[in-house]
Design a protein around this motif. Structure first.
Motif, PDB file in Angstrom:
ATOM      1  N   ASP A  70      11.075  38.094 -24.261  1.00 48.52           N
ATOM      2  CA  ASP A  70      11.044  39.000 -25.435  1.00 48.52           C
ATOM      3  C   ASP A  70      12.380  39.223 -26.130  1.00 48.52           C
ATOM      4  N   VAL A  71      12.215  39.416 -27.517  1.00 48.47           N
ATOM      5  CA  VAL A  71      13.452  39.455 -28.606  1.00 48.47           C
ATOM      6  C   VAL A  71      14.149  40.882 -27.997  1.00 48.47           C
ATOM      7  N   ILE A  72      15.488  40.943 -27.643  1.00 50.10           N
ATOM      8  CA  ILE A  72      16.080  42.215 -27.640  1.00 50.10           C
ATOM      9  C   ILE A  72      17.110  42.580 -28.392  1.00 50.10           C
ATOM     10  N   ALA A  73      17.508  41.440 -29.426  1.00 51.43           N
ATOM     11  CA  ALA A  73      18.394  41.999 -30.378  1.00 51.43           C
ATOM     12  C   ALA A  73      17.951  40.766 -31.543  1.00 51.43           C
ATOM     13  N   VAL A  74      18.624  41.012 -32.664  1.00 50.87           N
ATOM     14  CA  VAL A  74      18.302  39.872 -33.852  1.00 50.87           C
ATOM     15  C   VAL A  74      19.573  39.678 -34.447  1.00 50.87           C
ATOM     16  N   GLY A  75      20.002  38.739 -34.893  1.00 53.80           N
ATOM     17  CA  GLY A  75      21.190  38.600 -35.609  1.00 53.80           C
ATOM     18  C   GLY A  75      21.166  38.821 -37.028  1.00 53.80           C
ATOM     19  N   ALA A  76      22.285  39.116 -38.070  1.00 48.73           N
ATOM     20  CA  ALA A  76      22.489  39.579 -39.211  1.00 48.73           C
ATOM     21  C   ALA A  76      21.720  38.671 -40.296  1.00 48.73           C
ATOM     22  N   GLU A  77      21.538  37.229 -40.012  1.00 52.25           N
ATOM     23  CA  GLU A  77      20.895  36.404 -40.900  1.00 52.25           C
ATOM     24  C   GLU A  77      19.495  36.112 -40.390  1.00 52.25           C
ATOM     25  N   VAL A  78      19.144  36.286 -39.367  1.00 45.94           N
ATOM     26  CA  VAL A  78      17.608  36.375 -38.813  1.00 45.94           C
ATOM     27  C   VAL A  78      16.590  36.607 -39.846  1.00 45.94           C
ATOM     28  N   SER A  79      15.572  36.050 -40.145  1.00 49.52           N
ATOM     29  CA  SER A  79      14.261  36.408 -40.645  1.00 49.52           C
ATOM     30  C   SER A  79      13.125  35.944 -40.048  1.00 49.52           C
ATOM     31  N   GLY A  80      12.116  36.626 -40.109  1.00 47.27           N
ATOM     32  CA  GLY A  80      10.819  36.599 -39.324  1.00 47.27           C
ATOM     33  C   GLY A  80      10.571  36.930 -38.115  1.00 47.27           C
ATOM     34  N   TYR A  81      11.624  37.614 -37.287  1.00 44.57           N
ATOM     35  CA  TYR A  81      11.479  38.203 -36.009  1.00 44.57           C
ATOM     36  C   TYR A  81      12.184  39.495 -35.878  1.00 44.57           C
ATOM     37  N   LYS A  82      11.591  40.170 -35.016  1.00 45.34           N
ATOM     38  CA  LYS A  82      12.019  41.497 -34.560  1.00 45.34           C
ATOM     39  C   LYS A  82      12.046  41.857 -33.200  1.00 45.34           C
ATOM     40  N   VAL A  83      12.912  42.654 -32.874  1.00 43.14           N
ATOM     41  CA  VAL A  83      12.947  43.247 -31.429  1.00 43.14           C
ATOM     42  C   VAL A  83      11.556  43.536 -30.921  1.00 43.14           C
ATOM     43  N   GLY A  84      11.065  42.967 -29.565  1.00 43.07           N
ATOM     44  CA  GLY A  84      10.042  43.120 -29.049  1.00 43.07           C
ATOM     45  C   GLY A  84       9.075  42.053 -29.327  1.00 43.07           C
ATOM     46  N   ASP A  85       9.220  41.041 -30.166  1.00 39.38           N
ATOM     47  CA  ASP A  85       8.467  39.795 -30.242  1.00 39.38           C
ATOM     48  C   ASP A  85       8.631  38.924 -29.122  1.00 39.38           C
ATOM     49  N   ARG A  86       7.186  38.343 -28.775  1.00 40.18           N
ATOM     50  CA  ARG A  86       7.471  37.353 -27.747  1.00 40.18           C
ATOM     51  C   ARG A  86       7.811  35.979 -28.256  1.00 40.18           C
ATOM     52  N   VAL A  87       8.611  35.294 -27.732  1.00 40.49           N
ATOM     53  CA  VAL A  87       9.093  34.001 -28.400  1.00 40.49           C
ATOM     54  C   VAL A  87       9.323  32.920 -27.524  1.00 40.49           C
ATOM     55  N   MET A  88       9.173  31.796 -27.891  1.00 40.19           N
ATOM     56  CA  MET A  88       9.569  30.554 -27.007  1.00 40.19           C
ATOM     57  C   MET A  88      10.209  29.785 -27.746  1.00 40.19           C
ATOM     58  N   GLY A  89      11.034  28.891 -27.107  1.00 42.38           N
ATOM     59  CA  GLY A  89      11.705  27.783 -27.910  1.00 42.38           C
ATOM     60  C   GLY A  89      12.607  27.122 -26.899  1.00 42.38           C
ATOM     61  N   ILE A  90      13.294  25.864 -27.601  1.00 44.85           N
ATOM     62  CA  ILE A  90      14.470  25.115 -27.257  1.00 44.85           C
ATOM     63  C   ILE A  90      15.768  25.766 -27.484  1.00 44.85           C
ATOM     64  N   VAL A  91      16.560  25.813 -26.346  1.00 46.02           N
ATOM     65  CA  VAL A  91      17.921  26.186 -26.500  1.00 46.02           C
ATOM     66  C   VAL A  91      18.934  25.173 -26.326  1.00 46.02           C
TER      67      VAL A  91
END
Length: 326
Positions: free
Chosen positions: A69-90
């Motif tokens: 779950d997204v708990i914080a979003v960087g200043a240049e991020v678009s398309g996501y907000k706190v609370g979104d369920r996400v998956m991906g490669i880190v």
């Protein structure tokens, strides 16, 4: 936060659960409360010191794929907000309660999937799509040989190749044959008791296959080249069997107009990784669900038992993905 760390390279027992600082949020990052993390063979190589350094450049912690779950979003991020369920490669850092991910590598988790399923998707399916589609150019009606069809990337590739409309031949141990057939394999070769090149000759009336995905390396290389049809493609994804004494029949390569590709995600630039993830997302993400594509889960361990999860993979006991829950 709690995370898996190790003080020295070595066996699975070097992994311990410790308290570490949370990652710093950068302008293009999402901070994610990790609910599940996929275990990959690259993690074993990392732990043993196979990459010659203790991190992947983005984190001193190991682990390459997350769901949470997204708990914080960087200043240049678009398309996501706190609370979104996400998956991906880190770029490292998945074996922790909180991880950061470049938002361009993140994907929304389909509603039909839970966190464990989501954590088992991105590394293997993005890699499989890159090998099959972007490099291998697999088309409906072609025939593909996928080695290690019961493994993570192999199993993902079997599903994608079946969805494309190709005839799918795969190698797997006998105990996994029923599973890989359910995933979409048309023919399964028992690599312990059968020579795959001989079986391919029989199945294709000696024409060979159009595409091969291989994880083994030197022990299979010459037979792979000999098993390709005119214009065939070999995509080398791994070298689990080593690199010594790989022989290439140059006459076959020349006169059959063959192509050989190598691919590994870890050494790609961040821009290339973004493109790989985007290609997968655009073509396949909507296909995951009850009647479509599905990750194959072998086993689930709590984060504190990461050493046991590594041991299971090292012993070759897993069929499908091993997942850690945080």
């Amino acid at each position: 936060m709690k995370a898996i760390t190790f003080d020295q390279f070595g066996p699975a027992e070097v992994l311990t659960l410790t308290e570490v600082a949370e990652p710093v949020l950068r302008p293009q990052d999402l901070l994610v409360r990790t609910r599940a993390a996929g275990v990959n063979r690259a993690d074993l190589t990392h732990r043993r010191g196979g990459y010659g350094r203790p991190d992947f450049g983005d984190s001193t912690l190991m682990g390459l794929e997350i769901a949470g779950d997204v708990i914080a979003v960087g200043a240049e991020v678009s398309g996501y907000k706190v609370g979104d369920r996400v998956m991906g490669i880190v770029g490292g850092g998945a074996y922790a309660e909180v991880a950061r991910i470049d938002y361009r590598m993140a994907m929304p988790i389909p509603d039909s999937l839970n966190y464990v399923q989501a954590a088992a998707i991105t590394e293997v399916f993005v890699t499989a799509n890159e090998a099959l589609v972007n490099l291998g150019k697999l088309q409906a009606g072609e025939t593909v040989l996928i080695h290690a069809g019961a493994g993570g990337v192999g199993g993902a590739a079997v599903q994608l190749a079946h969805a494309i409309g190709a005839t799918v031949i795969t190698t797997a141990q006998a105990s996994a044959h029923q599973l890989v057939r359910r995933m979409g394999a048309d023919y399964v070769i028992d690599y312990v008791h059968e020579d795959f090149a001989t079986v391919v000759d029989s199945l294709t009336e000696k024409r060979g296959v159009d595409l091969i995905l291989d994880f083994i390396g030197a022990p299979y290389f010459e037979r792979n080249v000999n098993a390709l049809n005119f214009g065939g493609r070999l995509v080398q994804i791994g070298i689990m069997g080593g690199i010594e004494n790989a022989k290439i029949p140059l006459d076959r390569l020349l006169y059959r107009h063959l192509q050989i590709f190598g691919t590994v995600m870890k050494s790609r630039s961040q821009e290339v990784k973004h493109a790989m993830s985007q290609r997968f997302r655009e073509r396949w993400l909507s296909e995951f669900g009850k009647e479509g594509l599905a990750p194959i889960i072998d086993s689930v361990y709590p984060l504190a038992e990461a050493a046991a999860a590594h041991q299971r993979m090292e012993e070759g006991l897993n069929v499908g993905k091993i997942v850690l829950t945080a």
